[in-house]
Structure formats: C-alpha cells, structure tokens
Scaffold this active site. Structure first.
Site, PDB file in Angstrom:
ATOM      1  N   GLY A  26       0.806  -1.210   0.000  1.00 47.10           N
ATOM      2  CA  GLY A  26       0.000   0.000   0.000  1.00 47.10           C
ATOM      3  C   GLY A  26       0.842   1.265   0.000  1.00 47.10           C
ATOM      4  N   VAL A 208       2.769  -1.929   6.103  1.00 46.43           N
ATOM      5  CA  VAL A 208       3.188  -2.868   5.066  1.00 46.43           C
ATOM      6  C   VAL A 208       2.050  -3.738   4.537  1.00 46.43           C
ATOM      7  CG1 VAL A 208       5.575  -2.921   5.840  1.00 46.43           C
ATOM      8  CG2 VAL A 208       3.965  -4.555   6.792  1.00 46.43           C
ATOM      9  N   LYS A 209       0.820  -3.383   4.832  1.00 49.74           N
ATOM     10  CA  LYS A 209      -0.285  -4.177   4.329  1.00 49.74           C
ATOM     11  C   LYS A 209      -0.786  -3.632   2.975  1.00 49.74           C
ATOM     12  CE  LYS A 209      -0.421  -7.208   7.613  1.00 49.74           C
ATOM     13  NZ  LYS A 209       0.398  -6.842   8.758  1.00 49.74           N
ATOM     14  N   ILE A 210      -1.686  -4.390   2.339  1.00 49.88           N
ATOM     15  CA  ILE A 210      -2.085  -4.027   0.960  1.00 49.88           C
ATOM     16  C   ILE A 210      -2.641  -2.608   0.867  1.00 49.88           C
ATOM     17  CG2 ILE A 210      -4.291  -5.270   1.197  1.00 49.88           C
ATOM     18  CD1 ILE A 210      -4.116  -5.736  -1.868  1.00 49.88           C
TER      19      ILE A 210
END
Ligand SMILES: *Cc1c(COP(=O)(O)O)cnc(C)c1O
Length: 421
Positions: A26, A208-210
């Site tokens: 993301g 660090v997630k989508i």
C-alpha cells in the site's frame, strides 16, 4: 506534522521506498488522494475520532472509513481500531474469550495472533497448516477440547483457508469463527470478501499491508452484539450515546484502542484504491506465475475451491527443504528481494518463536496459561515443517513496471532451474 505533509507531497510513486525489502505494498502508491483526506483533518485540527462536533466542519474520517469498509467488504458493521493486533484482541473479547479459554490458530502466521489471544489470558492452541498454507481442517478438528471457544484461521500471503469446512466445524461444535484477513484484504471466497465470512473478521492497516493507514486495524461483523462490544471495548467502555463524553455511561470495562482521524484519513484514500491495487498485483503475479509454471519441480500453494487471491504474494513449493534454502539464498544473492523462506524467519513460523515457547514475559502469567502452553516445549509440527520448509512466498509489488516484472520472472526461473537441474 510539516514533515509528514512534505513526505506525502511526493509524486505518486515513492522511489525511496521502491527498493526496500519490506512487505505488502500500500505504501508504494501514495499521493494526491491521501494528502487531500489528510489535509481535511489538519485544516480543522480535530485529530480525535469522537466528539468535537462543532469544530470538525463535517469531517468524520473514521466514521466514513467504517462506512466504506462495510460497503466494500460486505459487512454490516466495521469498527476501526489502532492496529490489526488490537483488532484480533477486540474480536476475541467481543465474543467473551478470556481466562483459560482455548483459541485454535495455525503454526504459520504473524506473532500478533498469539499475542492477541494471550492478552486476554486465553490460551493459543497451535495447529498444523496444509497445502493452502493455512489451518488444516483435520488437525483443527482434533485440537478441539471442551475449553475451545474459537477457531481463528489466518489468511496468509493473500490467500485463504477452507472457509466452508471450518464454518461447518464451528457450526457443529458450537464455536466462534474469527478470520484474520490482515494479509488478504481484497481476496474473496465464493464471491464474498475475506473478513466478512466468519462471525468476526479482522484486518490490519499497518504500513506494510495491501492498503495502509500508517497504523490501524478493523473488526468486521454482521452481529449487532459483537459490534457493540467492539465499539465500547475499544474506547474505555464508552457507550457512545449522545455527544457529551463525560456524561456517557460505561456498560463494561474497556481499554483505549482508538484510531486517530489522521490515520483514518489516509486509510480512507487507500481503501478507495483497493480494487486498483489488486488488479495491478494480479497482473504482476500472473507474469511471474506463468514463468515459473514451466518448471516441473515448482508447485503452487493450493487455493480452496471458489477462492480468489488478493495476489499480494506468489507462494510456491520446491521439492525439499534444502532446495528451498538454496533457492532463497540464490534469490538474495541475485537481487531478487522480498521473497521469504518462512522456515528460517523469526516472525512468522512456530520454529523460531523461542520467546513464546519459553514464556518470556515482563510480568507473571496466570497458572492456567502456563499450564496451557506447556505443550509447546515438546510438541513438534512435522506436517507444517513439510510445507513451510519447502515454501517460498514472494511479495508482489505495485511499483514494478512490466519490464521489471518480466526481467524478475526470467531471473527467478533461471535461478530455480539452475538449482533443480
Ligand atoms: C500484520 C498482521 C497482524 C497485525 O497487524 P498490526 O496492524 O501490525 O498490529 C495480524 N495478523 C496478521 C496475519 C498480520 O499479517
């Protein structure tokens, strides 16, 4: 705050971040839309999600993000909170999991899973994974005891557990099903978004997630009571009735797991781009998958029937542990970054969780938890070792050009072929 605005003022692609060996992407596509939402909040200065109605010029970023999550992830209720770890804790607390209760979770996950369970004085019961890289249904069945309260599949690396089988199991054994889709937001199972299928779903919006809010998480549910519990518990037990916080009642004890308006604003802009992100990932994933498909020694993780991945990772198996180690090392040597051999990773797999096995805490644990976790001293997980030992999961980035992807795919193919021949 000035620095933050400057950072977000860069063009769509953030070149400094492009080469970082980090996780889901993301943060890679960050720009105008995120800045606009954030500036709405900065312009009126109300950084808190509750109250201050007169000052906020109609901006309620957390509420707005909750509504959009409900729409996009097809859940009646979404409760935003401060992190994905908090989301799991709150989901468990909302259904009444507590002292001495057992929660079944997989051996392959992020450390947050057992942290969240143990925070409530409950006991994580670790269970083998299978070729889906998520909970093995048969092992899950065998792990159920009279103390079991919930089963928690973790949809690792963009794909999912066999939700129909786990739902059946929960129905027949009267257990709660809690999905952790922190790593698979944007994936679907039989047409339904992950996170919307179990009694409750959890997501993370960490960096660090989508999709990212910087930090943040959400609890999803169709259950009115669980939702109300999550809403109150994440804000000191406040009942959120009326618009005078000091006058609100507290039906039960809670904590502070609130998200800020700043984080929610960024998350809002990112959620609107979720479909776009998944589409880019699918394109990049497909190019690499097709290249590796021609190698007879490579097999891919199983996606349960009716499942559609978020394409955040391409996960594949090699013939044995040694080959996987060699390939992983060769990838690193040849600049193929962001590929993970989780067997040797300290964060995601039971093998290296010494702090959990040795129960290293800053404070005394209850006797129940100490007793309940003794099994970890001796229990082995051969089945999980067989899958994780042979698995490599490669992050799919958003910022690659098609040329980047093709070059990467052909390098990967050459390396694997060289080692397998
Ligand atoms: C990232 C992650 C979490 C925790 O999220 P945070 O927002 O970092 O607390 C939980 N579960 C899984 C599977 C994750 O990958």
């Amino acid at each position: 705050m000035y620095n933050l605005i400057v950072a977000l003022n860069t063009e769509t692609l953030n070149p400094k971040l492009k080469t970082l060996n980090l996780k889901m992407p993301g943060f890679e596509l960050f720009g105008e839309a995120e800045r606009k939402e954030l500036n709405d909040v900065l312009d009126n200065g109300v950084l808190m999600r509750y109250g201050f109605d007169g000052m906020r010029n109609g901006h309620w970023k957390a509420k707005e993000l909750e509504s959009e999550l409900e729409l996009q992830l097809q859940s009646k209720h979404a409760q935003l909170v401060s992190s994905g770890t908090a989301a799991v804790t709150i989901a468990l607390a909302s259904v009444g999991v507590g002292a001495g209760d057992e929660v079944i979770m997989p051996t392959f996950t992020f450390v947050a899973s057992f942290e969240a369970i143990m925070m409530l004085g409950a006991i994580p019961v670790l269970v083998d994974i299978d070729e889906t890289l998520t909970l093995d249904v048969e092992s899950t069945k065998q792990a159920i005891t009279p103390k079991t309260k919930a089963i928690m599949p973790i949809h690792m690396c963009g794909s999912m557990a066999n939700m129909d089988a786990l739902q059946d199991l929960c129905n027949t054994r009267n257990l709660i099903l809690i999905e952790d889709s922190s790593q698979a937001t944007g994936a679907t199972y039989k047409g339904k978004p992950l996170g919307s299928i179990g009694d409750l779903g959890c997501l993370s919006l960490d960096f660090v997630k989508i999709i990212t809010a910087g930090e943040g998480g959400a609890v999803l549910t169709n259950n009115e009571k669980f939702y109300r519990n999550a809403d109150h518990f994440s804000d000191h037990g406040h009942d959120h009735v009326g618009n005078d916080r000091g006058a609100e009642t507290h039906p039960f004890l809670g904590y502070n797991f609130r998200i800020s308006e700043l984080h929610a604003a960024v998350g809002l802009a990112q959620l609107r781009r979720l479909d776009e992100f998944v589409a880019i990932q699918k394109k990049n994933y497909t190019i690499i998958r097709e290249a590796l498909s021609v190698i007879p020694e490579v097999t891919f993780r199983t996606v349960p029937e009716g499942g559609e991945e978020s394409y955040s990772f391409l996960s594949f198996f090699l013939p044995d542990l040694e080959t996987a180690r060699n390939v992983s090392n060769a990838f690193k040597e040849h600049g193929i970054d962001a590929c993970f051999h989780y067997y040797d990773n300290n964060w995601h797999y039971i093998r290296k969780w010494e702090h959990l096995k040795d129960l290293k805490t800053l404070y005394p644990l209850s006797q129940e938890v100490k007793e309940g976790l003794k099994y970890l001293k001796t229990k082995t997980f051969e089945q999980s070792d067989r899958y994780i030992g042979r698995n490599i999961s490669c992050l799919i980035k958003l910022s690659w050009t098609e040329e980047d992807v093709r070059e990467r795919a052909s390098k990967m193919k050459k390396i694997i072929k060289g080692i397998c021949s």
